[in-house]
Write a protein that holds these residues in place. Structure first.
Motif, short mmCIF file in Angstrom:
data_model
loop_
_atom_site.label_atom_id
_atom_site.label_comp_id
_atom_site.label_asym_id
_atom_site.label_seq_id
_atom_site.Cartn_x
_atom_site.Cartn_y
_atom_site.Cartn_z
N UNK A 22 -3.95 -1.06 5.20
CA UNK A 22 -3.52 0.32 5.47
C UNK A 22 -2.28 0.32 6.36
N UNK A 23 -2.30 -0.49 7.42
CA UNK A 23 -1.16 -0.54 8.34
C UNK A 23 0.09 -1.03 7.60
N UNK A 24 -0.06 -2.09 6.81
CA UNK A 24 1.10 -2.61 6.08
C UNK A 24 1.62 -1.58 5.08
N UNK A 25 0.74 -0.91 4.36
CA UNK A 25 1.18 0.09 3.39
C UNK A 25 1.93 1.22 4.08
N UNK A 26 1.43 1.65 5.25
CA UNK A 26 2.11 2.71 5.99
C UNK A 26 3.51 2.27 6.42
N UNK A 27 3.62 1.07 6.97
CA UNK A 27 4.92 0.62 7.47
C UNK A 27 5.87 0.28 6.33
N UNK A 28 5.36 -0.26 5.24
CA UNK A 28 6.23 -0.57 4.10
C UNK A 28 6.81 0.69 3.48
#
Length: 251
Positions: A22-28
């Motif tokens: 979730x964190x990576x998807x948000x930042x990407x």
């Protein structure tokens, strides 16, 4: 003949996203790719991720080199993942040119490489939307606006060619176009049927991963009703719902 298929393209189910995912998807999907902890806490809440779970994930991701942290508790993508974001942006807005029948061909000339080096080279060539015709021979229609990385030319020879085999037949043998199309349509259907924000986030995270595997072929080489543009438009509309700008042109 080896088909150029990714696990994501072949899958049919959507897996629940972990705190890291979730964190990576948000930042990407954020430009620039950094967010304060307080914003991350608010954004991950719909996924049932509590503050302590988030902070533990952020700590692990920083230690593993996925993230960098500033003094004011802002987390951003590491340099390695900035490269992934650029790939993702290009997948959402690929740059193409008119196709006149030429194909790019790369022949791997380096020898004596170990399994890890060979696997890394395969990953890089696949990311460049090349497909493997046979061991060490990669090609695609010459319709993309992009340069090959300079260091790649140290291990390969690059050619322009026109295969004798009919282009549409060759493309269909190199990429699983029917499977890719079916997966894209399934994602579009899931997006239309998912009312919950967390479900829609999960669907569109999968959509972006799927777009990374789109071969971006010239229209004349694609099956009828190719759904890639509809999937990109749906993702752009979702980004607009969230109030996020589209990736910068040429990203």
């Amino acid at each position: 003949m080896r088909m150029n298929v990714s696990a994501e393209a072949a899958g049919s189910d959507l897996r629940p996203l972990s705190a890291r995912s979730v964190v990576l998807s948000l930042l990407l999907g954020t430009h620039p790719p950094e967010l304060p902890v307080k914003d991350l806490v608010r954004l991950v809440e719909p996924f049932g991720i509590g503050g302590s779970t988030l902070r533990a994930a952020l700590s692990r991701m920083t230690a593993s080199g996925d993230l960098r942290r500033t003094d004011d508790a802002v987390y951003g993508l590491s340099e390695r993942l900035l490269t992934r974001q650029r790939r993702q942006d290009e997948a959402v807005r690929p740059r193409t040119r008119a196709w006149h029948g030429d194909w790019e061909m790369l022949v791997v000339t380096a020898s004596g490489r170990g399994p890890a080096e060979r696997a890394d080279l395969r990953t890089r060539l696949t990311a460049l939307r090349l497909a493997e015709l046979r061991e060490g021979v990669w090609l695609r229609p010459a319709n993309l606006v992009r340069a090959l990385p300079a260091d790649l030319l140290a291990t390969t020879e690059s050619y322009t060619c026109r295969p004798a085999r009919p282009a549409a037949e060759l493309a269909a043998s190199l990429w699983p176009l029917t499977d890719w199309s079916a997966r894209a349509r399934a994602l579009l259907d899931r997006a239309a049927e998912s009312p919950l924000p967390a479900d829609r986030f999960t669907v569109f995270a999968a959509a972006v991963r799927h777009l990374l595997t789109d071969p971006v072929l010239p229209p004349e080489l694609l099956p009828p009703d190719w759904p890639a543009d509809r999937l990109r438009a749906a993702y752009a509309a979702y980004r607009a719902e969230l109030g996020e700008p589209a990736p910068p042109p040429g990203a």
